[in-house]
Write a protein that holds these residues in place. Structure first.
Motif, short mmCIF file in Angstrom:
data_model
loop_
_atom_site.label_atom_id
_atom_site.label_comp_id
_atom_site.label_asym_id
_atom_site.label_seq_id
_atom_site.Cartn_x
_atom_site.Cartn_y
_atom_site.Cartn_z
N LYS A 188 2.52 20.31 2.22
CA LYS A 188 3.51 19.64 1.95
C LYS A 188 3.36 18.05 1.45
CE LYS A 188 8.42 18.19 2.95
NZ LYS A 188 9.31 17.90 3.78
N ARG A 189 3.73 17.48 0.38
CA ARG A 189 3.41 16.33 -0.18
C ARG A 189 3.95 15.30 0.53
NH1 ARG A 189 3.62 17.15 -6.67
NH2 ARG A 189 5.19 18.71 -5.94
N ASN A 190 3.44 14.24 0.71
CA ASN A 190 3.98 13.14 1.40
C ASN A 190 3.44 11.75 1.07
OD1 ASN A 190 5.57 14.18 4.03
ND2 ASN A 190 3.69 15.22 3.86
N ALA A 191 4.15 10.73 1.13
CA ALA A 191 3.63 9.26 0.91
C ALA A 191 4.33 8.49 1.95
CB ALA A 191 4.39 9.15 -0.51
N VAL A 192 3.35 7.46 2.16
CA VAL A 192 3.87 6.64 3.28
C VAL A 192 3.82 5.14 2.44
CG1 VAL A 192 3.33 5.42 5.55
CG2 VAL A 192 3.01 7.92 5.10
N ILE A 193 4.55 4.27 2.75
CA ILE A 193 4.68 3.07 2.18
C ILE A 193 4.21 2.06 3.35
CG2 ILE A 193 6.04 1.36 1.01
CD1 ILE A 193 7.63 3.48 -0.32
N ILE A 194 3.43 1.21 3.01
CA ILE A 194 2.96 0.24 4.11
C ILE A 194 3.25 -1.35 3.71
CG2 ILE A 194 1.23 -0.65 5.70
CD1 ILE A 194 -0.10 2.18 5.19
N GLU A 195 3.87 -2.05 4.59
CA GLU A 195 3.88 -3.54 3.90
C GLU A 195 3.07 -4.24 5.07
OE1 GLU A 195 5.47 -7.09 2.56
OE2 GLU A 195 5.75 -5.01 1.86
N LEU A 196 2.14 -4.81 4.49
CA LEU A 196 1.13 -5.22 5.52
C LEU A 196 1.46 -6.73 5.91
CD1 LEU A 196 -2.02 -4.46 3.28
CD2 LEU A 196 -1.44 -3.49 5.63
N LYS A 197 1.13 -6.99 7.25
CA LYS A 197 1.52 -8.25 7.87
C LYS A 197 0.49 -8.92 8.29
CE LYS A 197 5.87 -8.13 6.63
NZ LYS A 197 6.41 -9.02 5.55
N GLN A 198 -0.08 -10.20 7.80
CA GLN A 198 -1.54 -10.44 8.58
C GLN A 198 -1.27 -10.97 9.93
OE1 GLN A 198 -4.01 -12.16 5.87
NE2 GLN A 198 -4.81 -13.64 7.45
N VAL A 219 0.86 -1.32 0.07
CA VAL A 219 0.03 0.06 0.13
C VAL A 219 0.84 1.31 -0.04
CG1 VAL A 219 -1.71 1.36 1.17
CG2 VAL A 219 -1.82 -1.16 1.36
N ILE A 220 0.68 2.14 -0.98
CA ILE A 220 1.17 3.44 -0.74
C ILE A 220 0.12 4.43 -0.48
CG2 ILE A 220 2.48 5.44 -1.96
CD1 ILE A 220 3.44 3.18 -3.82
N ILE A 221 0.13 5.19 0.69
CA ILE A 221 -0.61 6.46 0.95
C ILE A 221 -0.35 7.59 0.41
CG2 ILE A 221 -2.16 7.47 2.65
CD1 ILE A 221 -2.13 4.87 4.07
N CYS A 222 -0.72 8.46 -0.33
CA CYS A 222 -0.30 9.78 -0.74
C CYS A 222 -1.20 11.14 -0.42
CB CYS A 222 -0.12 9.74 -1.97
SG CYS A 222 0.92 8.74 -3.06
N GLY A 223 -0.71 12.01 0.25
CA GLY A 223 -1.35 13.06 0.47
C GLY A 223 -0.48 14.35 0.86
N LYS A 224 -1.21 15.26 1.52
CA LYS A 224 -0.85 16.54 1.91
C LYS A 224 -0.72 16.60 3.35
CE LYS A 224 -0.92 19.09 -2.32
NZ LYS A 224 -1.74 20.29 -2.95
N ASP A 225 0.53 17.27 4.26
CA ASP A 225 0.35 17.37 5.50
C ASP A 225 -0.32 18.58 5.80
OD1 ASP A 225 2.31 19.36 5.28
OD2 ASP A 225 3.97 18.15 5.86
N LYS A 226 -0.36 19.17 6.81
CA LYS A 226 -0.95 20.55 7.54
C LYS A 226 -0.45 21.76 6.81
CE LYS A 226 1.02 20.95 11.84
NZ LYS A 226 0.84 20.82 13.49
N TYR A 227 0.98 21.50 6.30
CA TYR A 227 1.56 22.71 5.64
C TYR A 227 1.45 22.65 4.28
CZ TYR A 227 3.46 22.68 10.43
OH TYR A 227 3.53 22.92 11.71
#
Length: 100
Positions: free
Chosen positions: A90-100, A80-88
């Motif tokens: 500024k563009r950010n992306a978070v990469i998530i590796e899921l573990k069941q 999963v990649i989550i993309c968005g902007k913070d309160k300032y």
């Protein structure tokens, strides 16, 4: 290439309505030419539902979500990649590796 790309609001709705795993399964078959393994489908169903719950509780409803993003020139995929902007804004992306 990715199996799902859309807004976090749509991602949450697909999970609440128990539709995300089926959508990913169909897209997997289209893109890879063979069926996803049952344990991968179950992992999508369980892990992505929990992720959508976290997004909803944190009120992260204005982000972009990509699921099963295939890295270029590689057979590896990012869960999963989550993309968005913070309160300032500024563009950010978070990469998530899921573990069941």
């Amino acid at each position: 290439m990715r199996l799902y790309a859309g807004s976090s609001t749509n991602f949450i709705a697909l999970n609440v309505n128990n539709q995300i795993a089926g959508l990913l399964e169909t897209e997997f078959l289209k893109q890879f030419g063979y069926k996803a393994q049952i344990n991968e489908v179950m992992s999508w169903r369980n892990s992505l539902f929990r992720l959508s719950d976290i997004l909803e509780r944190a009120n992260l409803t204005d982000q972009g979500i990509m699921v099963e993003y295939k890295l270029p020139l590689s057979g590896k995929r990012i869960d999963v990649i989550i993309c968005g902007k913070d309160k300032y804004q500024k563009r950010n992306a978070v990469i998530i590796e899921l573990k069941q």
